[in-house]
Design an enzyme around this catalytic site. Sequence first.
Site, mmCIF file in Angstrom:
data_model
loop_
_atom_site.group_PDB
_atom_site.id
_atom_site.type_symbol
_atom_site.label_atom_id
_atom_site.label_comp_id
_atom_site.label_asym_id
_atom_site.label_seq_id
_atom_site.Cartn_x
_atom_site.Cartn_y
_atom_site.Cartn_z
ATOM 1 N N LYS B 117 -1.268 4.322 -3.738
ATOM 2 C CA LYS B 117 -0.595 4.147 -2.360
ATOM 3 C C LYS B 117 0.247 5.227 -1.920
ATOM 4 O O LYS B 117 0.648 4.769 -1.040
ATOM 5 C CB LYS B 117 -1.140 2.198 -2.539
ATOM 6 C CG LYS B 117 0.733 2.592 -2.883
ATOM 7 C CD LYS B 117 0.792 0.501 -3.385
ATOM 8 C CE LYS B 117 -0.445 -0.462 -4.170
ATOM 9 N NZ LYS B 117 0.124 0.559 -5.945
ATOM 10 N N GLY B 198 -5.805 -6.961 -18.958
ATOM 11 C CA GLY B 198 -6.011 -6.054 -18.531
ATOM 12 C C GLY B 198 -5.548 -5.666 -16.893
ATOM 13 O O GLY B 198 -5.344 -4.333 -16.556
ATOM 14 N N ASP B 212 5.594 -3.186 -5.144
ATOM 15 C CA ASP B 212 4.176 -2.348 -5.067
ATOM 16 C C ASP B 212 3.554 -3.291 -3.704
ATOM 17 O O ASP B 212 3.065 -2.886 -3.036
ATOM 18 C CB ASP B 212 3.025 -3.186 -6.600
ATOM 19 C CG ASP B 212 1.772 -2.889 -6.224
ATOM 20 O OD1 ASP B 212 1.070 -1.884 -6.375
ATOM 21 O OD2 ASP B 212 1.293 -4.321 -6.150
ATOM 22 N N LYS B 216 2.528 -1.482 -0.406
ATOM 23 C CA LYS B 216 1.228 -1.827 0.242
ATOM 24 C C LYS B 216 1.524 -2.675 1.495
ATOM 25 O O LYS B 216 0.121 -2.253 2.690
ATOM 26 C CB LYS B 216 0.882 -2.970 -1.089
ATOM 27 C CG LYS B 216 -0.231 -2.651 -1.893
ATOM 28 C CD LYS B 216 -0.576 -3.754 -2.322
ATOM 29 C CE LYS B 216 -1.484 -2.889 -3.903
ATOM 30 N NZ LYS B 216 -1.421 -3.836 -4.941
#
Lengths: 341, 341
Positions: B117, B198, B212, B216
């Site tokens: 991104k 994960g 983050d 976005k």
Amino acid sequence: MNTIRIALIGYGNVGQAFARMLRRRDEYIRETFDTEAAITAICTRRLGGVTDPAGIDTEHLTDDRFDRSLDALTIIRGGEYDVMVELTPINIKTGQPATDHVRTALSLKKHVITANKGPVAWAYRELRDLAREQGVCFCHEATVMDGVPVYNLAKETLMGCRITEIQGILNATTNFILTKMEQGMSFDDAVAEGRRQGFVEADPSMDIDGWDAAAKLTALMNVLMDVHITPMDIDRTGISEITKADLDEAAARGKRIKLLCHGRMEDSRPVGTVRPTLVDADHIAAIMDTTASYVTVTTDLMGGVTVIEEPFEPEIDHTAYGVLSDLLRILTEIRTPSPRR
Amino acid sequence: MNTIRIALIGYGNVGQAFARMLRRRDEYIRETFDTEAAITAICTRRLGGVTDPAGIDTEHLTDDRFDRSLDALTIIRGGEYDVMVELTPINIKTGQPATDHVRTALSLKKHVITANKGPVAWAYRELRDLAREQGVCFCHEATVMDGVPVYNLAKETLMGCRITEIQGILNATTNFILTKMEQGMSFDDAVAEGRRQGFVEADPSMDIDGWDAAAKLTALMNVLMDVHITPMDIDRTGISEITKADLDEAAARGKRIKLLCHGRMEDSRPVGTVRPTLVDADHIAAIMDTTASYVTVTTDLMGGVTVIEEPFEPEIDHTAYGVLSDLLRILTEIRTPSPRR
């Protein structure tokens, strides 16, 4: 500057809202597509038709401009237009006369936009193939969830995915009635309230008995799962048996009753059901109040993807936008024909 | 049969899942586009690069095939490929080196797909304009909500609408931690659990501090609202101050605390916020459990439209599908260049 000429077959609330929206986006269309959009024919059952190859001034259209001798098929067969927009009242149990209107226009190599779900629920495969043969567009975004791009979400943006299952709330009237009954209103008062707000039909039986939801589920399954069924193939139960006691009992257990649509394949055969269903409070269906609706498509590569349409707002005509978005798609296609069509 | 040659810059979980998915859809691509998709270059930071103009057999690729002297920019500048896929680890506070990778590839008239991104959050307008000048595609669907087509929903299917507001839950890790803490798990145990499953990074601070989500939100605002901001412009609060007591107090009032992103215009200036927010039980954000996410775009012609991504499933790689869907879009574009690009 090019011109795209539009024939509106049906001119009720949606047709009039579309004409207003088209005026509002006139400059956008000119700038983006170097094209002028003109409504060159309008037809209503009550008044007859009006045509003007130079474009009808919809802002100042009066009843005396209509010619009673001009009916829908006469205009579709003989009119000067490039795109036929099918907006007549639906007969859910036959798909007519809309299906004949669409077939006739496609046969004449006209692009078609239908906000009437009949043709997609009753004759999708035939009409899709006819459109491909004739090299024209057959658009139907407004038939399910109004202008929410549920077909195009799947076809244009989830490319390469196989859709294995469809679930959702597709009928606004029944969801509105169930919501109002939960809040203590009687069934009849909820229907009356919906009529006052303008989204419940004079005869709401097609909604209440689940026919509208069944036709929409059929349309989605035919288009997105490439099956070939009619609304008669849907296992359908409406909401007429649901009582306030049922809703209260569900609420006491932290649940709600919703008219859910569900389509999937079982042993390679399409199976569609429309039925009142008990859902948990954290289920997506449980947060759909009044006229909100949603669809979840389950795909092999992306899992589940959900789209939601918010409750109606008086100042927004969601169905008219669905028609406009199809027109913009046709304008895009005309300039860059897609190999996928 | 045509060939489209792909360079993967970065080859971790997403790159390897993409290579598997490409094999799975090999026949679909051949049939739909009359094209064979071949991965002709792969580059990793640890091992270096491997190139093969005839196509790398990704099913049997071993570490000893890599050449340590081949780095990302060498491959991007000199490799034989048509599409560069940017999959390197992100530096949210700079957008590098991904932005340089994308700029270099576009300058050489290569199509670009980024799942990173950084370039969209830091240099969208420049890169979009560069791609237009060069006549190539700059695709970035996987950067927000993985393969859920949030950019393309707005750009391809809500054509003609102006987007006035964006709201959503965009970060899976923090939503997972908040959900687990509500259920009684400690913050540290929730992080550890997410790592086991994960999807939580070795250093989760970029998620927990809201970076983050801010990147976005920036990416969405830059693309969908045509503004020009960076993650530094977002008013950002993470979840590190949220305690179990806060969550319990919210629950006692029938509410939840969610890390909400919100973008809108105020006095013609873009305003973006990321902050823990108290939401009612019937708010769409309140039904997002664990790694689910959603975006609501508010439009002038269609009101609010929401898309939801379901929680991760181990057998589905949502990000890899985002990359694949961009590749299919490029293949469509190559055959029918769009005037809108």
